[in-house]
Design an enzyme around this catalytic site. Structure first.
Site, PDB file in Angstrom:
ATOM      1  N   CYS A 333       0.833  -1.195   0.000  1.00  0.00           N
ATOM      2  CA  CYS A 333       0.000   0.000   0.000  1.00  0.00           C
ATOM      3  C   CYS A 333       0.873   1.253   0.000  1.00  0.00           C
ATOM      4  O   CYS A 333       1.556   1.521  -0.977  1.00  0.00           O
ATOM      5  CB  CYS A 333      -0.966  -0.040   1.186  1.00  0.00           C
ATOM      6  SG  CYS A 333      -2.381   1.064   0.989  1.00  0.00           S
ATOM      7  N   HIS A 431      -3.548  -5.566   1.121  1.00  0.00           N
ATOM      8  CA  HIS A 431      -3.311  -5.958   2.509  1.00  0.00           C
ATOM      9  C   HIS A 431      -3.766  -7.410   2.691  1.00  0.00           C
ATOM     10  O   HIS A 431      -4.597  -7.909   1.949  1.00  0.00           O
ATOM     11  CB  HIS A 431      -4.097  -5.063   3.463  1.00  0.00           C
ATOM     12  CG  HIS A 431      -3.645  -3.645   3.479  1.00  0.00           C
ATOM     13  ND1 HIS A 431      -2.490  -3.246   4.111  1.00  0.00           N
ATOM     14  CD2 HIS A 431      -4.199  -2.524   2.942  1.00  0.00           C
ATOM     15  CE1 HIS A 431      -2.354  -1.931   3.978  1.00  0.00           C
ATOM     16  NE2 HIS A 431      -3.365  -1.475   3.260  1.00  0.00           N
TER      17      HIS A 431
END
Length: 483
Positions: A333, A431
């Site tokens: 991310c 994630h």
């Protein structure tokens, strides 16, 4: 089956007193009895969040509590989520969607509006479920925060729900915490309190009895239970990074994660921490990155600020040295965005508008935008001519132009991530990347040619939830609590 008590709120004398865990355990206890139960937290402040099936964002603790109820999480289980992005400001998430950035004073003024949202979500849950287990935030006795409170007694009074107060005996001063917290509440709030729970007790309960008797005599409230200290619950933490594990010189893989100032979703690394074949080390301020097979740059709520922090610590130089020595680097991310060439924030989504030069390790250019990507995703990882299934979720602002090879094929037909031409650096927006054992082993083979023990992280979480529920059933007076 209907519950004898439709709603119960767990408040704590401090942060990290055990509210989240106690609510999760109570949810599982009721679910075992066949009760249609759901969790609820009016207001949460956390950088570790979860994506719901309806594309919203809530605190991770409520996602774990929903699992304890054997249901899918929804945005109404945590209608107000505060995600700090500076020392004085935060992004406000309302019923799963980003509302705006606010400083502390602005949010204080906004709480009257937020209360309407909180009560709306609570009303929706009460119509769908027979029992609601509610978690407070911090302490109800914070004098400076009581005006307009929506997180603790302000909500309990508005929704007319009973309360129990939990305290952590392991940190000391448990009787002062419980007695003092109750004393600082108003008369009507004190009447609302059904009793106390003492958490994380170690030792002989008989040696505690005189203190319990004193507390009950002085307050007129019963101690409903003394819960033992439960080690190794393997539940995802919401805020604090799990304490450093003891390193093993005989493991197959050494992983290092630099701790950024606004690190988010560090639950990504729980599966690594729990694997006996992996050493997971967190590197903090003033420390060097050393002795790593794999360096992972984590997610962050403030990408450009944390990129500057990373460089100020000299970690960029440590990473370059690591690569020269043949090591591997991953970014997740915000960490993925840092590995690229540029990060532009023309609209000031994360702070002051501007641009930052990335680490330049991936041919990726990112522009931060106001719209947030919130999706649960399945994908196929293609790496070293092998494939593995990946399940994860995306929580990010920004869109990246990728000129490198992209190793992930998403279930919607799009691609994600990037891998460098040299094959040593990789990034992804996903994630939960390591939770699938097949994908984790493909990564470890990429890093140093080894495979690690396969563990099912969901099974470990279920075991932890059941241990909490077992302890509650054994050590709490549930007949009194739910009569």
């Amino acid at each position: 089956m209907k519950s004898a008590i439709p709603s119960l709120m767990v408040q704590g004398t401090t942060s990290d007193a055990g509210k989240s865990v106690l609510v999760a355990g109570l949810c599982r206890v009721l679910a075992r009895k066949g009760i249609n139960v759901a969790p609820f937290k009016p207001q949460n402040m956390a950088l570790n969040s979860a994506v719901t099936k309806d594309g919203g964002e809530i605190g991770r603790a409520q996602a774990v509590q929903a699992q304890a109820c054997n249901i899918e999480p929804t945005v109404h289980m945590n209608p107000v989520l505060i995600k700090p992005n500076s020392d004085t400001g935060a992004q406000i998430i309302l019923q799963g969607k980003a509302l705006s950035n606010m400083d502390a004073a602005s949010f204080h003024d906004y709480k009257k509006v937020a209360m309407n949202t909180v009560l709306d979500s609570f009303s929706k849950l009460t119509k769908e479920f027979d029992s609601i287990m509610i978690e407070g935030a911090g302490s109800p006795a914070e004098i400076n925060l009581r005006e307009g409170d929506i997180a603790n007694m302000g909500f309990a009074e508005a929704a007319d729900v009973p309360v129990i107060i939990v305290a952590d005996i392991d940190r000391g001063g448990v009787f002062a915490h419980l007695y003092g917290t109750l004393a600082l509440l108003s008369e009507s709030e004190q009447t609302r309190v059904k009793g106390f729970v003492i958490n994380r007790f170690r030792g002989d309960i008989r040696l505690l009895q005189s203190g319990l008797d004193w507390l009950e005599e002085k307050t007129g409230k019963p101690v409903l239970g003394v819960l033992p200290y439960l080690h190794g619950l393997n539940l995802e933490a919401e805020d604090a990074i799990t304490a450093q594990q003891e390193l093993n010189s005989e493991v197959k893989l050494n992983v290092v994660v630099p701790v950024l100032t606004r690190i988010s979703n560090h639950t990504d690394f729980d599966v690594l921490r729990l694997n006996p074949d992996i050493n997971l080390s967190y590197v903090g301020k003033g420390e060097k990155i050393d002795k790593a097979d794999l360096i992972i740059l984590p997610g962050t709520k403030s990408v450009r600020d944390d990129l500057a922090y990373l460089k100020s610590q000299g970690w960029d130089k440590d990473i370059l040295r690591h690569i020269r020595l043949g090591g591997k680097v991953m970014g997740i991310c915000g960490g993925y965005q840092m590995l690229g060439k540029t990060i532009d924030d023309p609209d000031g989504v994360e702070g002051e508008p501007g641009s930052s030069e990335g680490l330049g390790l991936l041919n990726v250019h990112t522009v931060l935008t106001g719209s947030k990507q919130l999706t649960k995703t399945e994908a196929v990882l293609n790496l070293n001519n092998q494939k593995a299934k990946v399940k994860g979720y995306e929580i990010h602002v920004g869109r990246s132009q990728v000129l490198d090879e992209q190793p992930l094929e998403l279930d919607n037909g799009e691609c994600d991530g990037a891998i460098s031409e040299c094959g040593q650096i990789m990034g992804t927006y996903l994630h939960g990347f390591f939770d699938e054992a097949e994908a984790l082993n493909l990564i470890t083979e990429w890093v140093n040619g080894t495979q690690v023990k396969q563990q099912d992280f969901e099974v470990l979480k279920e075991q932890g939830i059941n241990r909490i529920a077992d302890a509650i059933e054994q050590h709490m007076n549930l007949d009194f609590l739910f009569k």
